[in-house]
Design an enzyme around this catalytic site. Sequence first.
Site, PDB file in Angstrom:
ATOM      1  CD  GLU A 227      -1.130  -0.602   3.646  1.00 39.78           C
ATOM      2  OE1 GLU A 227      -2.230  -1.183   3.289  1.00 39.78           O
ATOM      3  OE2 GLU A 227      -0.796  -0.343   4.861  1.00 39.78           O
ATOM      4  CG  HIS A 269      -2.866  -0.435   7.542  1.00 36.16           C
ATOM      5  ND1 HIS A 269      -2.615  -1.239   6.484  1.00 36.16           N
ATOM      6  CD2 HIS A 269      -3.515  -1.103   8.555  1.00 36.16           C
ATOM      7  CE1 HIS A 269      -3.336  -2.224   6.653  1.00 36.16           C
ATOM      8  NE2 HIS A 269      -3.911  -2.252   7.887  1.00 36.16           N
ATOM      9  CG  LEU A 288       6.574  -3.269  -7.178  1.00 38.09           C
ATOM     10  CD1 LEU A 288       5.624  -3.371  -6.429  1.00 38.09           C
ATOM     11  CD2 LEU A 288       7.819  -4.301  -6.792  1.00 38.09           C
ATOM     12  CB  ALA A 291      11.717  -4.432 -11.100  1.00 35.50           C
ATOM     13  N   GLY A 292      10.006  -6.105 -13.431  1.00 34.11           N
ATOM     14  CA  GLY A 292       9.666  -7.431 -13.967  1.00 34.11           C
ATOM     15  C   GLY A 292       8.380  -8.071 -13.356  1.00 34.11           C
TER      16      GLY A 292
END
Length: 595
Positions: A227, A269, A288, A291-292
């Site tokens: 998150e 949170h 992300l 990066a794959g």
Amino acid sequence: MSLLFSPTTLAIVYGRKMVSVQRMLDFDVLAGRKPSVACIVDPVSSAPQKTFFGAKEFLLPVVRTLKEARERFPQADVLINFASQRSAGAVVLEGIAREVRVIATIAEGVPESDTRQWIVEAQRSGTTLIGPATVGAVTAGAFRVGDTGGSTEHLIASKLHRAGCVGYVGKSGGMSNELYRMIAEHSSGIAEGVAIGGDRNPGSTLLSHILRYQEEPSIAMIVMTSEIGGREEEDIAKALKEKRITKPLIAWVAGTSAEHFPKDVQFGHAGAWAASSAETAQAKNQLLKKAGALVPQRFEGLPEIIAKTYEALKASGRVQDPMEPILPELPSDRRSAHVQCTISDDRGAEATYGSTPISQFIHDGSLVKTLARLWWKTDLTQEALTYLEMILVAVADHGPAVAGAHNAIVAASADKDTVSALCSGLLTIGPRFGGAVDAAARAFFDAHARGLSPQEFVDAMKEQGERIPGIGHKIRSVHNPDTRVSTLLAFAQDHFGDLPLTTYALQVERITTTKKPNLILNVDGLIGVSLVDILLPQLPKDVADGFFEAGYLNGLFALGRSVGILGHIFDQKRLKSPLYRHPQEDILYGEGTLD
Ligand code: ACO
Ligand code: LMR
């Protein structure tokens, strides 16, 4: 070990959180394993806890300390910590010190300084921390932490009762439950899932679990959710680029809607707010993806990516659909028994005291042996039994003038039936007469344990304006000693060696009798202190725990004195005593003023 839990994992649950414990046991039934909870730790009471395993109700052991839990159940190496935010930290640190392997902490609002300390300690000891601020974790078909997976229906729909091939890790407990179901609906389901919790400093990181899943042969693909807030995704992206993660990693960082709010929106949170643009959900999703990782355009795209990835693995022969086990039924109408009994059983051919048939006790012909079994669930040494019998004999009666006998005599003379007259006599037993035994045991024990000298104890009681229980007698004194006390004391001293509390009480008596000769250690007092010395060390732990609260010692007086009270009742009935009326000349009427 690359999965956290197995079907033989055993847990200690800190806190009497029965709904969660029951959910763990229900999971165990569905997964076809033995109960996963070894015991509960409840600092306030060690009373065992009624619980269901399937349809069968049983008593789950409860202990007062984590130390005892670890000693009694050394194979239980998982701690589920339901302590409040205030005490959760101390429980975690103790768990680490006691070499617990995995600790899941559920409480929210734990101070960040606490968690930072746990992390350092856990790294040193190799403990895996889950949480705080989490629902926990689950290894499908093996072990469930607390409420992970939600209701039984949700748990079954999420296929948590049997292993799949997906490793899941996320922050939010609610989101993890949602994902377990989504993954089950679009693949073979999860092998293991962990919700690390929503704090800024979680006890373990997303990456640490992803790397475990990378190592675990039963896991073919990984799903992670995260998150807004924090920068851990940078580490994950790096691990992807460095090929430390080679299994398909499906990722989604929630909180993309934050851009529609003014800056710095704080989600549910503690850690869910973006301190910089790199911490936004969009930035982290992009990172992300680059990066794959397999990252959908929107959250709604997750199911499709999961399904496609799973189908591709299946097509390549790397995974196959698992066989669905036949699920045992969890009864919906479980009702807790109203009455609980742990001392005797009348269901077999012959009733038992404990697990021993009554006939054996009859053959032994010993009342005190029976008493030890039914009161304290144990067998005592022969000397202790003899001493108890001597006590019962010593307190059986003390003539017609004492409070209990007198009351019973009055009741019997009023033609009350035997049992009513007995009750009338017994009901006078209390703090001043015959019922000071437990209070004496406790008062002397506490004073001795606190290290008070006999003089300090006497002074402290005086200061509080309280009489010392077990000291003083109406007619007995140093000049007119009570032979019951001297006889019992001589036996105790001859047969039981060191009697520290009795010795302490005799030192107190030396002080009180210099004030007034009748302030002797009376029969209640001697019984109380000598039984702390003699009986308490022989009792099983769970019985000894409540020794000072249960009223066992006053019970002994009541039992012994019943013999004498009944004797007085029968005596009056034989004598056909007329109704007792107290003589008027023995009553001071009105204010007692002179005319
Ligand atoms: N601790 C400290 N001081 C005491 C105690 C005591 N247990 N008992 C009496 N005293 C003091 C009183 O305060 C009083 O002091 P004062 O003269 O400065 O006012 C003095 O000793 C005499 O008190 P009495 O009330 O006259 O004593 P009495 O002889 O009536 O009481 C009794 C006897 C009721 C047993 C009393 O000593 C007591 O309450 N003891 C504690 C309870 C107890 O042990 N009961 C069991 C008795 S044994 C049995 O029943 C089988
Ligand atoms: C008893 O055992 O009843 C006595 O010690 C009390 C009393 O007053 O004699």
